[in-house]
Design a protein around this motif. Structure first.
Motif, mmCIF file in Angstrom:
data_model
loop_
_atom_site.group_PDB
_atom_site.id
_atom_site.type_symbol
_atom_site.label_atom_id
_atom_site.label_comp_id
_atom_site.label_asym_id
_atom_site.label_seq_id
_atom_site.Cartn_x
_atom_site.Cartn_y
_atom_site.Cartn_z
ATOM 1 N N ALA A 22 8.464 -12.862 -3.549
ATOM 2 C CA ALA A 22 7.023 -12.634 -3.631
ATOM 3 C C ALA A 22 6.427 -13.488 -4.741
ATOM 4 N N ASP A 23 5.298 -14.090 -4.440
ATOM 5 C CA ASP A 23 4.519 -14.835 -5.430
ATOM 6 C C ASP A 23 3.242 -14.036 -5.668
ATOM 7 N N ILE A 24 3.204 -13.268 -6.759
ATOM 8 C CA ILE A 24 2.122 -12.309 -6.971
ATOM 9 C C ILE A 24 0.882 -12.991 -7.546
ATOM 10 N N LEU A 25 -0.257 -12.670 -6.923
ATOM 11 C CA LEU A 25 -1.551 -13.179 -7.367
ATOM 12 C C LEU A 25 -2.251 -12.207 -8.301
ATOM 13 N N ASP A 26 -2.039 -10.910 -8.073
ATOM 14 C CA ASP A 26 -2.634 -9.883 -8.939
ATOM 15 C C ASP A 26 -1.862 -8.589 -8.753
ATOM 16 N N GLY A 27 -1.531 -7.958 -9.854
ATOM 17 C CA GLY A 27 -0.840 -6.667 -9.793
ATOM 18 C C GLY A 27 -1.758 -5.490 -10.031
ATOM 19 N N PHE A 28 -3.030 -5.774 -10.348
ATOM 20 C CA PHE A 28 -4.020 -4.727 -10.626
ATOM 21 C C PHE A 28 -3.452 -3.692 -11.596
ATOM 22 N N TYR A 29 -2.844 -4.180 -12.656
ATOM 23 C CA TYR A 29 -2.101 -3.322 -13.565
ATOM 24 C C TYR A 29 -2.944 -2.278 -14.304
ATOM 25 N N PRO A 30 -4.245 -2.517 -14.563
ATOM 26 C CA PRO A 30 -5.018 -1.445 -15.211
ATOM 27 C C PRO A 30 -5.008 -0.132 -14.435
ATOM 28 N N VAL A 31 -4.821 -0.218 -13.114
ATOM 29 C CA VAL A 31 -4.782 0.998 -12.297
ATOM 30 C C VAL A 31 -3.584 1.861 -12.684
ATOM 31 N N GLN B 71 6.006 -3.641 -6.311
ATOM 32 C CA GLN B 71 5.492 -2.329 -6.640
ATOM 33 C C GLN B 71 4.152 -2.092 -5.951
ATOM 34 N N LEU B 72 3.764 -0.837 -5.913
ATOM 35 C CA LEU B 72 2.511 -0.446 -5.284
ATOM 36 C C LEU B 72 1.344 -1.262 -5.825
ATOM 37 N N LEU B 73 0.514 -1.760 -4.904
ATOM 38 C CA LEU B 73 -0.725 -2.490 -5.173
ATOM 39 C C LEU B 73 -0.517 -3.923 -5.648
ATOM 40 N N CYS B 74 0.711 -4.426 -5.622
ATOM 41 C CA CYS B 74 0.906 -5.834 -5.910
ATOM 42 C C CYS B 74 0.394 -6.666 -4.737
ATOM 43 N N TYR B 75 -0.401 -7.677 -5.063
ATOM 44 C CA TYR B 75 -1.051 -8.517 -4.065
ATOM 45 C C TYR B 75 -0.569 -9.948 -4.231
ATOM 46 N N GLY B 76 -0.111 -10.550 -3.142
ATOM 47 C CA GLY B 76 0.365 -11.917 -3.241
ATOM 48 C C GLY B 76 0.914 -12.421 -1.931
ATOM 49 N N ASP B 77 1.729 -13.463 -2.032
ATOM 50 C CA ASP B 77 2.347 -14.082 -0.858
ATOM 51 C C ASP B 77 3.794 -13.612 -0.765
ATOM 52 N N PHE B 78 4.103 -12.907 0.303
ATOM 53 C CA PHE B 78 5.428 -12.324 0.492
ATOM 54 C C PHE B 78 6.205 -13.123 1.525
ATOM 55 N N LYS B 79 7.423 -13.516 1.155
ATOM 56 C CA LYS B 79 8.314 -14.154 2.123
ATOM 57 C C LYS B 79 9.130 -13.052 2.782
ATOM 58 N N LYS C 5 20.056 -2.497 -11.820
ATOM 59 C CA LYS C 5 19.966 -2.979 -13.200
ATOM 60 C C LYS C 5 19.787 -4.485 -13.277
ATOM 61 N N LYS C 6 20.298 -5.204 -12.305
ATOM 62 C CA LYS C 6 20.222 -6.665 -12.331
ATOM 63 C C LYS C 6 19.122 -7.202 -11.418
ATOM 64 N N ALA C 7 18.183 -6.356 -11.042
ATOM 65 C CA ALA C 7 17.123 -6.780 -10.126
ATOM 66 C C ALA C 7 16.238 -7.838 -10.784
ATOM 67 N N SER C 8 15.879 -8.835 -10.006
ATOM 68 C CA SER C 8 14.975 -9.877 -10.489
ATOM 69 C C SER C 8 13.616 -9.731 -9.812
ATOM 70 N N ASN C 9 12.574 -10.024 -10.546
ATOM 71 C CA ASN C 9 11.215 -9.990 -10.009
ATOM 72 C C ASN C 9 10.833 -8.617 -9.468
ATOM 73 N N ALA C 10 11.369 -7.557 -10.091
ATOM 74 C CA ALA C 10 11.115 -6.199 -9.596
ATOM 75 C C ALA C 10 9.640 -5.840 -9.662
ATOM 76 N N ALA C 11 8.909 -6.356 -10.643
ATOM 77 C CA ALA C 11 7.494 -6.020 -10.802
ATOM 78 C C ALA C 11 6.642 -6.494 -9.635
ATOM 79 N N ALA C 12 7.141 -7.466 -8.883
ATOM 80 C CA ALA C 12 6.384 -8.000 -7.745
ATOM 81 C C ALA C 12 6.464 -7.115 -6.514
ATOM 82 N N ILE D 51 0.804 -1.215 0.000
ATOM 83 C CA ILE D 51 0.000 0.000 0.000
ATOM 84 C C ILE D 51 0.842 1.272 0.000
ATOM 85 N N LYS D 52 2.128 1.146 0.254
ATOM 86 C CA LYS D 52 3.021 2.298 0.180
ATOM 87 C C LYS D 52 4.388 1.826 -0.296
ATOM 88 N N GLN D 53 5.083 2.714 -1.005
ATOM 89 C CA GLN D 53 6.451 2.415 -1.411
ATOM 90 C C GLN D 53 7.240 3.711 -1.489
#
Length: 246
Positions: A74-83, A52-60, A43-50, A11-13
């Motif tokens: 993070a195992d993302i279930l929904d990124g709500f990308y249309p927002v 971000q703000l409003l990403c919903y999923g299972d976070f270790k 530059k070498k970050a992996s899974n950066a999209a998981a 909810i915040k970043q």
């Protein structure tokens, strides 16, 4: 404390250091927690999209020094990308995240408020709801769930017919008892407020106003109510209004 996996939504970043990101994750079991994702902006970050703000999923998450945790994966279930493609919707949900954080604070699990927030994010991403409706419904439902259920019957002072709403008192008032900061409320808007406050959470959006002007009047009342009870002005609300003017 061992690593834990918790389902939640960011909810915040904010940027942290040269390549890291500080996250506030609203989780089911621990409430809102802070966690750092190291190297996510590199530059070498992996899974950066998981992360971000409003990403919903299972976070270790892994405990670290102090109260801030480390986001391991993070195992993302929904990124709500249309927002993210709509600046008004993104600004709206940033503001709703802000008031949620302010009202709930950190480490206070609340499954009801989390469900309200997720339902609103889903509606913003995948349904065609007026943004003022989403805003006002969430504001009022959040206040109800957070222990600030307004009194919306007759005047809170004498019980006579209500003509105003008092953000400071959290109740409707009559003409004789209203103060300078109280807001005129029409019968139509008062009826909508009662519906929202008393409807099941899952059906909180299951209505439509006869005229868009009622959403505008309702939104003005609910934002003032949140601000009065939180004793805070929200810059994210100012930004939302600025985006809506463009």
């Amino acid at each position: 404390m061992d690593e834990l996996v918790s389902r939640g939504i960011i909810i915040k970043q904010s940027n942290y250091g040269e390549a890291h990101r500080m996250l506030s994750i609203f989780t089911e079991n621990e409430g809102i927690i802070k966690a750092v994702r190291y190297g996510v902006r590199g530059k070498k970050a992996s899974n950066a999209a998981a992360f971000q703000l409003l990403c919903y999923g299972d976070f270790k998450l892994r405990p670290s020094r102090g109260e801030i945790m480390t986001a391991v994966s993070a195992d993302i279930l929904d990124g709500f990308y249309p927002v993210s493609e709509d600046i008004v919707k993104l600004s709206l949900l940033t503001y709703l995240s802000d008031i949620t954080y302010t009202l709930l604070g950190e480490s206070n699990p609340d499954s009801r408020i989390l469900a309200l927030f997720l339902n609103t994010v889903y509606a913003a991403a995948y349904r065609s709801e007026p943004y003022l409706k989403l805003k006002a419904v969430y504001e009022l439902k959040l206040m109800c769930a957070g222990g600030f259920m307004p009194q919306l019957g007759g005047c809170g002072e004498c019980g006579s017919e209500a003509e105003y709403f008092s953000p400071d008192k959290g109740c409707t008032v009559c003409r004789a008892h209203h103060g300078a900061r109280d807001m005129r409320v029409s019968p139509e808007v008062l009826s909508i407020m009662r519906h929202i406050a008393n409807s099941p959470d899952k059906k909180m959006l299951a209505f439509s106003a006869r005229d868009e002007k009622y959403y505008e009047a309702l939104s003005e009342i609910t934002e003032k109510y949140v601000s009065a009870q939180a004793d805070k002005e929200f810059t994210s609300l100012d930004y939302l209004k600025l985006m809506c003017e463009k």
